[in-house]
Enzyme design. Structure first.
Site, PDB file in Angstrom:
ATOM      1  N   HIS A   1      -0.097   3.625  -7.877  1.00  0.00           N
ATOM      2  CA  HIS A   1      -0.902   4.849  -7.761  1.00  0.00           C
ATOM      3  C   HIS A   1      -2.138   4.812  -8.660  1.00  0.00           C
ATOM      4  O   HIS A   1      -2.650   5.863  -9.056  1.00  0.00           O
ATOM      5  CB  HIS A   1      -0.063   6.092  -8.085  1.00  0.00           C
TER       6      HIS A   1
ATOM      7  N   LEU B   1       0.859  -1.178   0.000  1.00  0.00           N
ATOM      8  CA  LEU B   1       0.000   0.000   0.000  1.00  0.00           C
ATOM      9  C   LEU B   1       0.893   1.226   0.000  1.00  0.00           C
ATOM     10  O   LEU B   1       1.952   1.223   0.635  1.00  0.00           O
ATOM     11  CB  LEU B   1      -0.901   0.024   1.244  1.00  0.00           C
ATOM     12  N   ASP B   2       0.487   2.273  -0.705  1.00  0.00           N
ATOM     13  CA  ASP B   2       1.260   3.519  -0.690  1.00  0.00           C
ATOM     14  C   ASP B   2       1.382   4.029   0.742  1.00  0.00           C
ATOM     15  O   ASP B   2       0.509   3.807   1.576  1.00  0.00           O
ATOM     16  CB  ASP B   2       0.563   4.590  -1.528  1.00  0.00           C
ATOM     17  N   ARG B   3       2.451   4.736   1.006  1.00  0.00           N
ATOM     18  CA  ARG B   3       2.711   5.235   2.358  1.00  0.00           C
ATOM     19  C   ARG B   3       1.550   6.041   2.949  1.00  0.00           C
ATOM     20  O   ARG B   3       1.190   5.851   4.106  1.00  0.00           O
ATOM     21  CB  ARG B   3       3.996   6.062   2.360  1.00  0.00           C
TER      22      ARG B   3
END
Length: 232
Positions: A161, A61-63
């Site tokens: 993204h 998962l993105d930060r």
């Protein structure tokens, strides 16, 4: 730091964590401690292992994103779950908050995405582009609260993204995501994108599973619990 309160599910082969926005899954160039490393420490202490516990990163998962993330505790679990993700047999559901009203209450977004590795952003196009990757997701407006729209999102592909860039292209950047066009970022550098659930087959027991992550308790997200139904 990971605690028992962060664990959504655990057995011999898998462990699911409710990720906090701002945590990184794997080590990057910031040098900040990763969830992978924190989980190794947590499991080694919990089960009194003199050496590091095995932790396999299944997906990321993105930060700035919060929510459900699954790790493997055995190599067998890792290999079999990697296969399920590769074969697109895992159903991922996200929740996102946007300020702009989508033109349609539900729909499918189909774009080609091109990653700019220098700027670390992904741009969406409505046509095929050279070196681009096809991306597709389904979305539905769950409800509206105080002028904000809660969306349920099911990505059918897994691009970097993807949700952030596709929603921005639709004219609905995610709240807090100034990297993709929202007017301002959040103080804690998180965005209102939450990994709500994963549905998959257990890699060893072969049982059908759905693991859900409750919304963050940050003074904003939890307000949207009133819009959620049992199937979300």
């Amino acid at each position: 730091m990971i605690t028992e309160n962060d664990i959504l599910f655990e057995d011999n082969h898998l462990i699911a964590i409710n990720k906090r926005g701002g945590d990184i899954v794997q080590v990057d160039n910031t040098g900040d401690q990763s969830m992978e490393d924190m989980l190794k420490v947590f499991l080694a202490k919990k089960y009194n292992k003199p050496n590091d516990a095995f932790v396999g990163v299944i997906h990321r998962l993105d930060r700035p994103v919060s929510g459900m993330i699954l790790f493997a505790k055995t190599s067998k679990g890792l290999d079999r779950m990697n296969r399920q993700f590769h074969d697109r047999k895992v159903q991922k559901t996200y929740l996102a908050v946007v300020r702009e009203k989508p033109e349609a209450m539900k729909g499918t977004l189909k774009n080609w995405l091109l990653r700019d590795r220098k700027k670390m952003v992904t741009k969406a196009y409505n046509r095929e582009v050279k070196n681009g990757s096809y991306a597709e997701l389904d979305y539905e407006v769950v409800g509206v609260l105080d002028g904000f729209y809660l969306l349920k999102i099911n990505p059918l592909t897994g691009r970097t993204h993807q949700i952030r860039s596709q929603l921005a292209y639709m004219g609905c950047p995610i709240v807090g995501d100034n990297k993709y066009g929202y007017p301002r970022g959040s103080m804690d550098r998180t965005i209102c994108l939450h990994s709500r659930s994963l549905a998959f087959q257990h890699p060893v027991k072969e049982e059908e599973m759905i693991i859900k992550a409750p919304l963050p308790k940050d003074g904003f997200w939890e307000k949207f619990n009133v819009l959620l139904k049992g199937d979300l």
